[in-house]
Design a protein around this motif. Structure first.
Motif, PDB file in Angstrom:
ATOM      1  N   SER A 133     -23.947 -31.626 -20.582  1.00 20.55           N
ATOM      2  CA  SER A 133     -24.411 -32.079 -21.887  1.00 20.55           C
ATOM      3  C   SER A 133     -25.867 -32.527 -21.800  1.00 20.55           C
ATOM      4  O   SER A 133     -26.354 -32.941 -20.741  1.00 20.55           O
ATOM      5  CB  SER A 133     -23.556 -33.237 -22.373  1.00 20.55           C
ATOM      6  OG  SER A 133     -23.929 -34.382 -21.676  1.00 20.55           O
ATOM      7  N   ILE A 134     -26.552 -32.432 -22.886  1.00 20.48           N
ATOM      8  CA  ILE A 134     -27.993 -32.702 -22.898  1.00 20.48           C
ATOM      9  C   ILE A 134     -28.275 -34.152 -22.518  1.00 20.48           C
ATOM     10  O   ILE A 134     -29.282 -34.459 -21.887  1.00 20.48           O
ATOM     11  CB  ILE A 134     -28.576 -32.342 -24.281  1.00 20.48           C
ATOM     12  CG1 ILE A 134     -30.111 -32.281 -24.227  1.00 20.48           C
ATOM     13  CG2 ILE A 134     -28.133 -33.310 -25.351  1.00 20.48           C
ATOM     14  CD1 ILE A 134     -30.608 -30.992 -23.677  1.00 20.48           C
ATOM     15  N   SER A 135     -27.331 -35.030 -22.868  1.00 21.07           N
ATOM     16  CA  SER A 135     -27.577 -36.447 -22.589  1.00 21.07           C
ATOM     17  C   SER A 135     -27.634 -36.700 -21.085  1.00 21.07           C
ATOM     18  O   SER A 135     -28.460 -37.481 -20.604  1.00 21.07           O
ATOM     19  CB  SER A 135     -26.484 -37.304 -23.232  1.00 21.07           C
ATOM     20  OG  SER A 135     -25.242 -36.895 -22.739  1.00 21.07           O
ATOM     21  N   VAL A 136     -26.768 -36.013 -20.322  1.00 21.42           N
ATOM     22  CA  VAL A 136     -26.800 -36.199 -18.873  1.00 21.42           C
ATOM     23  C   VAL A 136     -28.153 -35.754 -18.330  1.00 21.42           C
ATOM     24  O   VAL A 136     -28.765 -36.419 -17.499  1.00 21.42           O
ATOM     25  CB  VAL A 136     -25.657 -35.404 -18.206  1.00 21.42           C
ATOM     26  CG1 VAL A 136     -25.797 -35.462 -16.693  1.00 21.42           C
ATOM     27  CG2 VAL A 136     -24.323 -35.942 -18.640  1.00 21.42           C
ATOM     28  N   GLN A 137     -28.634 -34.636 -18.885  1.00 25.13           N
ATOM     29  CA  GLN A 137     -29.922 -34.149 -18.401  1.00 25.13           C
ATOM     30  C   GLN A 137     -31.049 -35.098 -18.760  1.00 25.13           C
ATOM     31  O   GLN A 137     -31.946 -35.332 -17.960  1.00 25.13           O
ATOM     32  CB  GLN A 137     -30.194 -32.765 -18.985  1.00 25.13           C
ATOM     33  CG  GLN A 137     -29.232 -31.742 -18.411  1.00 25.13           C
ATOM     34  CD  GLN A 137     -29.501 -30.357 -18.898  1.00 25.13           C
ATOM     35  OE1 GLN A 137     -30.257 -30.158 -19.835  1.00 25.13           O
ATOM     36  NE2 GLN A 137     -28.869 -29.390 -18.271  1.00 25.13           N
ATOM     37  N   VAL A 138     -30.968 -35.677 -19.933  1.00 26.73           N
ATOM     38  CA  VAL A 138     -32.013 -36.611 -20.357  1.00 26.73           C
ATOM     39  C   VAL A 138     -32.011 -37.848 -19.461  1.00 26.73           C
ATOM     40  O   VAL A 138     -33.058 -38.320 -19.022  1.00 26.73           O
ATOM     41  CB  VAL A 138     -31.822 -36.986 -21.841  1.00 26.73           C
ATOM     42  CG1 VAL A 138     -32.666 -38.198 -22.186  1.00 26.73           C
ATOM     43  CG2 VAL A 138     -32.186 -35.826 -22.723  1.00 26.73           C
ATOM     44  N   VAL A 139     -30.815 -38.338 -19.147  1.00 26.09           N
ATOM     45  CA  VAL A 139     -30.735 -39.523 -18.286  1.00 26.09           C
ATOM     46  C   VAL A 139     -31.189 -39.181 -16.884  1.00 26.09           C
ATOM     47  O   VAL A 139     -31.870 -39.946 -16.210  1.00 26.09           O
ATOM     48  CB  VAL A 139     -29.292 -40.070 -18.278  1.00 26.09           C
ATOM     49  CG1 VAL A 139     -29.152 -41.161 -17.236  1.00 26.09           C
ATOM     50  CG2 VAL A 139     -28.922 -40.592 -19.648  1.00 26.09           C
ATOM     51  N   ASN A 140     -30.812 -37.992 -16.476  1.00 33.87           N
ATOM     52  CA  ASN A 140     -31.076 -37.587 -15.107  1.00 33.87           C
ATOM     53  C   ASN A 140     -32.562 -37.566 -14.794  1.00 33.87           C
ATOM     54  O   ASN A 140     -32.977 -37.887 -13.686  1.00 33.87           O
ATOM     55  CB  ASN A 140     -30.476 -36.201 -14.902  1.00 33.87           C
ATOM     56  CG  ASN A 140     -30.282 -35.894 -13.442  1.00 33.87           C
ATOM     57  OD1 ASN A 140     -29.615 -36.647 -12.759  1.00 33.87           O
ATOM     58  ND2 ASN A 140     -30.875 -34.843 -12.989  1.00 33.87           N
TER      59      ASN A 140
ATOM     60  N   CYS B 226     -28.056 -31.705 -11.990  1.00 35.66           N
ATOM     61  CA  CYS B 226     -28.469 -31.424 -13.355  1.00 35.66           C
ATOM     62  C   CYS B 226     -28.241 -29.968 -13.709  1.00 35.66           C
ATOM     63  O   CYS B 226     -28.597 -29.509 -14.777  1.00 35.66           O
ATOM     64  CB  CYS B 226     -29.943 -31.781 -13.483  1.00 35.66           C
ATOM     65  SG  CYS B 226     -30.438 -32.109 -15.129  1.00 35.66           S
TER      66      CYS B 226
END
Lengths: 606, 249, 91, 118
Positions: B107-114, B156
């Motif tokens: 999900s995009i949120s994981v990538q943003v946090v990552n 990621c």
């Protein structure tokens, strides 16, 4: 201008630097370039080691890394103790490694040029191992040596057997490393020091359960490396699967260095503490050694995989060296080192020759090779000469070791060691002769075989290139010439004897480390036993021929004369011991440790 | 030997081993009552002699630096061994295993946090590495942290980026050079006429980042070596999964 | 304070045994990771921050990670090369 | 300090060594054997740290304490740092062997590791 003792770190630093440089350009370098660089670095190491040896003949020197000289009795940094024995072993190491690299020139599969840097690391680690005077540094080089050895052992990744052999090797030797480290930790707790001389001085005559247990751990840990029964199980497996030049390094150097470490540690740390019970300790070490000789010899004769056969003969001879060490006087150490030198040269020669056989005839099993080597005269000569060397036939230097041992045994008041020499020499020589008669002379009927010999081993070289070049014959020839020339070269025995008297004396060692001077004492003569040793060697060889004949021509002999073929079938319990299961190996290791430890605890502690 | 028999024999031998061990341990100095002189001496002298405040790193990279040289080469050798064992022969044909295309995108949120986590980890790694002579840490720990930061790139799911970073030959070369440069630092001292691995840099002011002489330099070499080494090991294991190719049998 | 250390030590002893006794490899990795963390905690108690830092990075992260990678590589092989699992027969 | 505690870390270290040997001996999976080896190694950490500990001593980091202060032993900690590196890489090497052996023979059981016998 740096004085020659300033070269002390170079036998370690040069090969390590070479390994790093070679690994950096590994992907771009062609095989020939990588080999040349490897040989160049090994040669430079040999030069520095030789310079160091020549310098150390004038007296043992101590080299403090990082300029951390001891403050009073307190050793701050790490020190190398460069004596004739350490420097001599470093020179031998560099020489044999150089020969292996020459032997593998464009010949053995190098695994994408991984081989040469690994061998250089191995060389540097062995040089550091023999020179260091710090016990934790000894452990570091022990571990470095092991790691390089594990990787080298699994070089042939296309077959399942190498991975199994190297897995067993890695597991047992890693356990060995932790036994050693635990021993070091106990010593550190007792003395607060890591320098061997300082530990030795701090322990003094103390021999409570702590010191004896530390002694047990260190000795058994290095026994695993030295392949003393029952710690030897990894060795045939590792030798059976490793490429030939690696077998040479293992058998001629690594195993002996394990024993060297035991001797070094005993004489620098424990001698004074354990000397009240010297006779008990002698009994303990001698029993382990004698069992190793008998078991190694018996298994050697029962093997039909040429490399395993040679591996068991190494077990047998290392057992013999342990027996010599158990005499515990300085002459015995000199004799042990002379024997070690002879064994290293002769065993390298035999392994090189087995490599030539594998290269030419594409197999390593005695039965498959039967009658196939009839045309290879040069190889046959090398093989039979090696067999004579194992028996200790007169022109070979092994008889000097035997002569020294008889002398040392007389001083110690021990009988019967020459029988062990006779047994070890004749049975290993007979096994090699038997294989040679089958392969090169095509004598007798279809040979017996065993299960391990039937596991196919892929040749190490590409099939289209079966030709033999001078650089295959040069290393074994050099070894054999060296083993004969050393007998006639005068003077080195006296140097060895004098430096052993320093080496095998705790007080002298401590004195050396702290004041960089050395004191030599008058030594007994050791040459007077040479005629009888020559005689023993001669008879051992005759007996070996007879034994091999009873094995090869078994069908033509009456039943009661088939001693050879009876021995050749082997003994089932001994074969079962060699099960190939890592759990079994660790179990045997634990049993050996517990037996040694219990006897030591009951007999040596007060 | 059956498993049960092996376990039984082991219990007998193992308990004797334990008994021996415990007997020996009773003669050790009691817990909390260390009395050896070696460590105390270094504790007292380290700030004065080395201008470094972390005694452990001073021992590792200076007093007993030669041990660490061996240690670094153990790492180097093992990585060489892993790469050799898991290497793929140049002539082996491969086929697509279609692993990567099947997996679902994160999900995009994981990538943003990552993304920030990645940078924070890198910064933390450098901090740990550069302050080795002052506070706990040093090249070795920094190397592991930096290597695991790059693993975040893999998590990621951007496998191509991960592959581009780690399969590069530059990683291999810097690993080898990191190891070799430690030996070179030692040899440099030798060229100046002092023993191997003697400190040849100015000691600096205690507490400064540039203090402790050789310690920081060696620590940096070790850091490079360890980062590259861990990346190489991880890539060797992941190669098939990342490239999605397995050898044709 | 000393009792806290003693309890930590006992926990280490118990979990070390648990790691060895876990026969399923995947759960063993988790156990190993927990064991590594417990070790690191003990090191903090023993006033060894340097060692604790490397123990966290190596013992609790890198080591289990490598085991996981090895296991997943073996699983990957198994899933994509059905012929390799039959393998050669060894006696 | 109560007498029971005087040797506790050493006993724990010995116990871990025993556990590691037990795991290696009875292992039925090569990866399990490798992990047992890691447990065996952690025994040496316990032993070394137990030796160097000093009741009331602080960590040997002199950022905000004076050099004269009582500290725990820095040498054992340096040795352990070394030791931890060894652990990680030896495990990596052994696992590579396991992976490769699996790819060649399709088995991870030590009982099938017996091409070489006798």
């Amino acid at each position: 201008m740096i004085p020659a003792s300033g070269f002390s770190p170079l036998p370690v630093a040069v090969p390590l630097l070479g390994a790093g440089a070679l690994a950096a350009i590994r992907r771009w370098a062609s095989r020939a370039i990588a080999d040349s660089i490897g040989i160049a670095f090994a040669s430079v190491t040999l030069i520095f080691a030789t310079l160091l040896l020549l310098h150390s003949l004038q007296g043992t020197s101590v080299y403090w890394f990082g300029n951390w000289h001891p403050r009073g009795a307190m050793v701050i940094g790490i020190g190398f103790v460069v004596g004739p024995i350490g420097a001599g072993l470093a020179t031998l190491t560099a020489l044999i490694t150089l020969l292996s690299l020459i032997f593998s020139w464009r010949f053995i599969d190098s695994g994408g040029n991984h081989f040469q840097p690994l061998v250089l690391v191995f060389l540097g680690a062995m040089c550091g191992f023999v020179l260091t005077g710090d016990i934790f540094n000894l452990f570091v080089f022990f571990e470095l040596m092991s790691t390089a050895a594990f990787a080298l052992c699994g070089l042939k990744t296309e077959e399942p057997a190498p991975l199994q052999g190297s897995f067993n090797f890695a597991v047992t030797n890693t356990v060995a490393a932790f036994l050693v480290l635990t021993g070091i930790a106990f010593l550190y707790a007792a003395t607060g020091a890591l320098n061997m001389a300082q530990i030795g001085a701090a322990i003094g005559a103390r021999h409570d359960s702590l010191v004896v247990f530390a002694f047990t751990l260190l000795t058994c840990g290095f026994f695993i490396k030295a392949a003393i029964v029952p710690f030897h199980l990894w060795l045939p497996d590792a030798h059976a699967v490793a490429p030939t030049p690696v077998c040479v390094l293992f058998s001629a150097l690594m195993v002996e260095l394990g024993l060297y470490a035991v001797v070094r540690i005993y004489f620098s740390i424990f001698e004074q503490a354990l000397s009240p019970h010297a006779s008990t300790l002698r009994f303990l070490l001698m029993s382990f050694g004698a069992i190793t000789v008998v078991l190694g010899g018996t298994m050697c004769y029962a093997e039909h995989h040429l490399k395993r056969l040679l591996a068991f003969s190494t077990v047998c001879h290392v057992g013999l060296m342990l027996v010599i060490f158990s005499l515990q006087n300085s002459l015995a150490i000199a004799a042990m080192l002379a024997y070690l030198l002879a064994h290293a040269l002769i065993k390298s020669e035999l392994f090189f020759t087995s490599g030539i056989i594998l290269h030419r005839l594409r197999s390593i099993s005695e039965r498959v090779l039967f009658r196939r080597g009839t045309g290879l005269r040069g190889t046959a000569c090398l093989w039979f000469i090696g067999a004579a060397g194992l028996a200790g036939l007169p022109p070979f230097v092994s008889m000097i070791g035997e002569a020294g041992t008889s002398q040392a045994a007389k001083i110690a008041g021990v009988d019967g060691i020459s029988w062990l020499f006779f047994f070890a020499g004749s049975i290993t020589s007979a096994a090699v002769l038997r294989a040679g008669m089958h392969i090169f002379l095509g004598a007798g009927e279809n040979p017996l075989t065993d299960r391990a010999a039937e596991v196919g081993e892929m040749p190490e070289t590409t099939p289209e290139n079966k030709k033999i070049f001078w650089y295959h014959f040069a290393p074994p020839l050099f070894c054999i010439c060296g083993a004969i020339a050393l007998t006639f070269l005068p003077g080195w025995q006296n140097v060895l004897r004098d430096s052993s008297s320093n080496f095998a004396n705790q007080q002298a060692y401590i004195h050396t480390v702290y004041s960089t001077g050395s004191a030599a004492s008058a030594q007994p003569e050791w040459n007077e036993e040479i005629p009888s040793a020559a005689m023993h060697g001669f008879f051992a060889f005759i007996f070996a021929i007879a034994l091999a004949v009873t094995s090869v021509f078994r069908a033509k002999l009456p039943h009661y004369l088939r001693i050879g073929s009876f021995l050749e079938r082997g003994f089932r319990p001994l074969r079962l011991m060699q099960s190939g299961h890592p759990g079994d190996y660790v179990l045997w290791l634990t049993i050996g440790l517990v037996v040694f430890g219990s006897v030591a605890a009951l007999a040596l502690v007060h | 030997m059956t498993e049960r028999l092996r376990a039984r024999i082991f219990f007998v031998a193992g308990f004797i081993f334990l008994a021996l061990y415990f007997c020996a341990a009773l003669n050790l100095p009691p817990w909390g009552d260390y009395r050896g002189p070696y460590g105390d001496f270094i504790s007292r002298m380290v700030v004065y002699q080395r201008h470094a405040t972390d005694a452990v790193n001073a021992i590792n990279y200076d007093y007993r630096g030669f041990d660490t040289l061996g240690e670094e080469f153990i790492l180097f050798t093992a990585v060489l061994g892993v790469m050799m064992l898991l290497r793929r022969r140049a002539d082996t044909a491969t086929r697509e295993a279609n692993k990567i295309k099947e997996t679902r995108k994160l999900s995009i949120s994981v990538q943003v946090v990552n993304f920030p986590v990645f940078f924070v980890t890198v910064v933390f790694g450098f901090y740990i590495g550069l302050h080795g002579q002052l506070t706990p840490g040093g090249g070795f720990q920094a190397g592991v942290i930096l290597a695991s930061a790059l693993l975040l790139v893999y998590i990621c799911e951007n496998t191509e980026a991960f592959q581009r970073i780690t399969s590069h030959r530059a990683v291999e070369v810097s690993e080898a050079l990191g190891a070799a440069s430690y030996a070179l630092i030692g040899l440099a001292a030798l060229c100046l006429g002092v023993p191997f691995l003697t400190n040849i840099l100015p000691l600096g002011t205690t507490g400064d980042v540039f203090s402790g002489g050789n310690i920081a330099l060696i620590s940096a070499c070790v850091g490079v070596e360890v980062t590259a080494a861990f990346l190489l090991v991880i890539y060797s294991y992941l190669e098939e999964i990342v490239t999605g190719e397995v050898p044709e049998e | 304070m000393i009792w806290f250390g003693a309890i930590l030590l006992l926990l280490v002893a118990i979990s070390g045994f648990a790691v060895v006794c876990t026969r399923d490899v995947t759960s063993q990795v988790i156990a190993l990771s927990f064991y590594g963390l417990l070790m690191a905690l003990t090191f903090f108690f023993f006033q060894a921050p340097d060692v604790a830092l490397s123990q966290i990075t190596v013992g609790a992260v890198a080591l289990p990670l490598m085991v996981m990678l090895a296991i997943s590589r073996m699983k990957f092989r198994k899933a994509h090369m059905p012929d390799s699992s039959s393998g050669e027969e060894h006696d | 300090m109560p007498h029971v505690l005087a040797s506790l870390p050493y006993f724990v270290a010995g116990w871990l060594f025993f556990c590691g040997l037990y795991g290696l001996t009875t292992s039925r999976h090569l990866v399990h054997a490798v992990i047992s080896l890691a447990v065996l190694q952690s025994s040496t950490y316990m032993l070394l740290l137990g030796i160097g500990y000093r009741t009331g001593g602080t960590a040997p980091v002199f950022v905000d304490i004076s050099p004269g202060r009582l500290t725990v032993d820095p040498v054992v900690q340096a040795l352990m740092l070394t030791d931890i590196v060894v652990e990680a890489v030896v495990v990596a090497l052994l696992l590579a062997m396991v992976v490769k052996a699996y790819e060649k023979s399709g088995s991870v059981s030590p009982s099938d590791l017996r091409t070489l016998r006798g």
